[in-house]
Design a protein around this motif. Structure first.
Motif, short mmCIF file in Angstrom:
data_model
loop_
_atom_site.label_atom_id
_atom_site.label_comp_id
_atom_site.label_asym_id
_atom_site.label_seq_id
_atom_site.Cartn_x
_atom_site.Cartn_y
_atom_site.Cartn_z
N GLN A 62 3.63 -9.78 -0.58
CA GLN A 62 5.06 -9.78 -0.87
C GLN A 62 5.83 -10.64 0.12
O GLN A 62 7.06 -10.67 0.12
CB GLN A 62 5.60 -8.35 -0.82
CG GLN A 62 5.09 -7.44 -1.92
CD GLN A 62 5.61 -7.80 -3.29
OE1 GLN A 62 6.81 -7.89 -3.50
NE2 GLN A 62 4.70 -8.05 -4.22
N ARG A 292 10.88 -3.39 9.03
CA ARG A 292 11.21 -2.85 7.70
C ARG A 292 10.67 -1.43 7.47
O ARG A 292 11.24 -0.70 6.65
CB ARG A 292 10.64 -3.78 6.61
CG ARG A 292 11.05 -5.24 6.75
CD ARG A 292 12.44 -5.50 6.23
NE ARG A 292 12.50 -5.39 4.79
CZ ARG A 292 12.33 -6.42 3.94
NH1 ARG A 292 12.04 -7.63 4.41
NH2 ARG A 292 12.44 -6.25 2.65
N ARG A 531 8.51 7.20 -4.38
CA ARG A 531 8.45 5.88 -3.74
C ARG A 531 7.62 5.91 -2.46
O ARG A 531 7.66 4.96 -1.69
CB ARG A 531 9.87 5.39 -3.47
CG ARG A 531 10.63 5.09 -4.76
CD ARG A 531 12.15 5.09 -4.58
NE ARG A 531 12.62 4.12 -3.60
CZ ARG A 531 13.90 3.96 -3.26
NH1 ARG A 531 14.84 4.73 -3.85
NH2 ARG A 531 14.25 3.07 -2.36
N ARG A 533 8.12 7.60 0.13
CA ARG A 533 8.94 7.83 1.32
C ARG A 533 8.75 9.26 1.81
O ARG A 533 8.71 10.20 1.02
CB ARG A 533 10.42 7.57 1.00
CG ARG A 533 10.72 6.16 0.52
CD ARG A 533 12.19 5.99 0.18
NE ARG A 533 12.62 6.92 -0.88
CZ ARG A 533 13.88 7.02 -1.32
NH1 ARG A 533 14.83 6.25 -0.77
NH2 ARG A 533 14.19 7.87 -2.27
N ARG A 543 14.24 7.65 6.98
CA ARG A 543 14.31 6.21 6.75
C ARG A 543 13.22 5.47 7.51
O ARG A 543 12.95 5.75 8.68
CB ARG A 543 15.68 5.67 7.15
CG ARG A 543 16.80 6.10 6.20
CD ARG A 543 18.05 5.25 6.39
NE ARG A 543 18.65 5.45 7.70
CZ ARG A 543 18.89 4.48 8.58
NH1 ARG A 543 18.54 3.24 8.30
NH2 ARG A 543 19.46 4.74 9.73
N LYS A 579 5.55 -2.08 -1.84
CA LYS A 579 6.48 -2.67 -2.80
C LYS A 579 7.91 -2.17 -2.57
O LYS A 579 8.87 -2.93 -2.70
CB LYS A 579 6.04 -2.35 -4.23
CG LYS A 579 4.72 -2.97 -4.64
CD LYS A 579 4.86 -4.37 -5.19
CE LYS A 579 5.36 -4.35 -6.61
NZ LYS A 579 5.38 -5.68 -7.22
N ASP A 580 8.04 -0.89 -2.22
CA ASP A 580 9.37 -0.35 -1.97
C ASP A 580 9.99 -1.00 -0.73
O ASP A 580 11.18 -1.35 -0.73
CB ASP A 580 9.31 1.17 -1.80
CG ASP A 580 10.68 1.81 -1.82
OD1 ASP A 580 11.31 1.81 -2.89
OD2 ASP A 580 11.13 2.29 -0.76
N GLY A 583 11.29 -4.27 -1.52
CA GLY A 583 12.37 -4.28 -2.49
C GLY A 583 11.96 -4.78 -3.85
O GLY A 583 12.81 -5.25 -4.63
N SER A 584 10.65 -4.67 -4.17
CA SER A 584 10.16 -5.22 -5.44
C SER A 584 9.54 -4.16 -6.33
O SER A 584 8.80 -4.49 -7.25
CB SER A 584 9.13 -6.32 -5.16
OG SER A 584 8.03 -5.81 -4.42
#
Length: 585
Positions: A62, A292, A531, A533, A543, A579-580, A583-584
């Motif tokens: 990515q 990130r 996702r 998380r 976060r 991917k999360d 952002g895709s």
């Protein structure tokens, strides 16, 4: 006591006594910031098993910079040790093979297996992204996969279940492609026989090679593959060795470094978000920053005695598991210190195991083949021996409070030993002496003497076997329904009629094998959303923190959909996490 064909259900456990910590390390964060900075990446991945390497490969493709931090001196984790079955419905390999799967069937089946233990959005996420993940891995690495034809879903009678199975496994890979890095591949749980190339799907036939034409043909094919590979100068890898090697080759091609011998000691928080990992590298502490996010794929806690004693049913220990020895719950505890919720901590990827010296043996075919039965300490049967292995251990624990079943005993006769491979011991050959010396195996010429040797009532054992024998001759098991499910017949002898997994015990000497609750790893950990998380107990997101694989609470809940229900979701949620972050998703 009978078992149900439906998976058992238990409540999700949350972290309690450790206390809730705010999502800031306070003075600890300041201290960590003073540590030597070992590097800064977009994504930091903890663990080089199937979840971690898939996550890192996805992040790199990515366009994100990434590093993999691995505690062990070798890469691959428990995945490298495994048979590497992968349960991913509707993937391109299955569809190309003509498997009649559909998204609707898969959703109905997973919902029926998992029940209310796992939120529907997590189930949907797994089913939606799994096929794309597998296609991505094949496009980004030399890995190719094969359908494990005939390896039934574990509950094929449930809505959407497939009797011919949905599992795939890695195809053969040449270890020479890794070069010097091959020496750092975590070794397999069991070595493949010398000179052979063996796939997971071959083992059911190799166990029958002495008595079955197809078994003999599969053995010859395995030898022919090995000979051909040797003539080509290859170092053939299959199963978990192929999976781990192929993912590592993908990482190398994508420029992702893998730092071995670099254990996680804590997570670093800055500005209210997880922003790195505190590690030990070359014997000294250091900080690896993440711009990130951090993805925890550090495995379960199967080798942490204190955690197993705290969260799991007794008796339990760390010497019955075949999970990677470095799996001591480091990532789970680091997340817990930040207030992460935990789920499924009472459970594991269970399976009956024989505690032979050195390392326990995880029984698959041996307890299913005709001519054997499981008994409790009272000398009586208590379970369908051919049921999915996790269900057998759940039942061992369920009945143990009133009818001691830990340890249980697998009883077979010499006719069975004359016909079937047992672990890696060929038919008719004697078992290792240290099995007897350790108490893992017993042998006697009469059932009464065998009963005294293992400490069960002789009269009860005789009565149990007499009843079992009469039912086996009729091919019906009204007590525990062995053979009623298509799954029951996978590891059996098709020449035995009318029921391929039932045969009487009649030829002395008789053999008994000690059976304990083994596992492939624990299945409880950090609670995550669809996702990947990590969540707090109030449902809010921590976060920057993601988890996949056995460091997270399994999407399978307290059950097991089919072969590869560990690795398939591990890879998928590693892919989802990356991917999360990118952002895709």
């Amino acid at each position: 006591m009978t078992t149900s064909a439906h998976p058992s259900r238990r409540h999700v456990l949350a972290a309690g006594a450790a206390g809730t910590v705010t999502a800031s390390l306070g003075s600890g964060a300041a201290h960590a910031a003073d540590l030597p900075l070992l590097g800064t990446y977009d994504v930091v991945v903890v663990g080089s098993g199937a979840a971690g390497m898939t996550a890192a490969l996805t992040a790199a493709r990515q366009g994100l910079s990434c590093v993999v931090l691995e505690k062990a001196p070798a890469f691959g984790g428990s995945a490298a040790r495994s048979g590497a079955g992968i349960w991913i419905p509707n993937n391109s390999v299955l569809l190309a093979a003509g498997v009649p799967d559909t998204p609707a069937k898969a959703a109905a089946y997973l919902a029926a297996v998992v029940g209310p233990d796992v939120p529907e959005d997590r189930q949907r996420a797994f089913l939606a992204h799994g096929p794309a993940m597998l296609s991505f891995v094949m496009a980004s690495s030399p890995l190719r996969f094969r359908w494990m034809e005939g390896y039934s879903d574990y509950y094929p009678e449930l809505p959407g279940g497939l009797p011919n199975g949905r599992s795939v496994e890695p195809d053969q890979l040449d270890g020479n492609l890794l070069g010097a890095e091959l020496a750092h591949l975590n070794p397999p749980y069991m070595d493949v026989p010398a000179g052979m190339v063996v796939f997971s799907a071959d083992y059911k036939w190799l166990a029958l090679a002495a008595v079955n034409v197809k078994g003999a043909a599969v053995a010859a094919e395995c030898l022919a593959r090995g000979t051909a590979a040797a003539l080509r100068g290859e170092k053939p890898l299959t199963m978990g060795q192929s999976l781990a090697a192929g993912l590592r080759l993908g990482l190398r091609s994508a420029g992702v470094p893998v730092w071995l011998g670099t254990p996680l000691t804590d997570l670093y928080v800055e500005g209210g978000a997880v922003s790195g990992a505190v590690v030990t590298r070359n014997g000294a502490p250091g900080l690896v920053r993440a711009r990130r996010g951090v993805i925890v794929g550090s495995g379960g806690f199967e080798h942490n005695a204190a955690m197993r004693a705290r969260y799991q049913r007794q008796p339990i220990g760390t010497d019955w598991t075949v999970g990677a020895k470095e799996n001591t719950g480091d990532g789970i505890r680091a997340g817990q210190r930040l207030g992460a919720a935990l789920g499924l901590m009472d459970d594991a990827w269970w399976g009956p195991a024989i505690p032979v010296p050195g390392e326990p043996y995880f029984c698959l075919a041996e307890r299913t083949l005709p001519g054997g039965l499981l008994i409790d300490a009272g000398g009586t049967r208590f379970v369908n021996e051919a049921a999915p292995y996790s269900d057998v251990v759940h039942t061992m624990y369920d009945v143990n409070d009133t009818d001691p079943a830990i340890p249980s005993w697998l009883i077979v006769d010499q006719h069975y030993r004359n016909r079937y491979l047992f672990k890696d011991v060929l038919p008719t050959l004697p078992l290792p002496a240290d099995w007897y010396d350790s108490g893992a195996a017993h042998k006697a010429w009469t059932l009464d003497v065998l009963a005294r040797s293992i400490g069960v009532p002789g009269a009860a054992l005789r009565t149990t076997i007499d009843r079992f024998n009469s039912q086996a001759l009729r091919g019906k098991d009204p007590d525990f329904h062995r053979g009623d499910s298509a799954y029951d017949h996978y590891y059996t002898d098709p020449s035995v009629l009318p029921n391929s997994c039932l045969a009487p015990l009649w030829l002395p000497p008789y053999h008994a094998f000690r059976i304990v609750p083994g596992d492939l790893g624990t299945k409880g950990g950090l609670l995550t959303d669809a996702r990947a998380r990590v969540l707090r107990e109030d449902g809010s997101v921590i976060r920057g923190l993601y988890a996949a694989g056995n460091a997270s609470a399994a999407v399978m809940g307290h059950s097991y959909a089919g072969a590869g229900s560990t690795i398939g979701p591990a890879m998928t949620f590693g892919y989802i996490a990356a991917k999360d972050i990118a952002g895709s998703l």
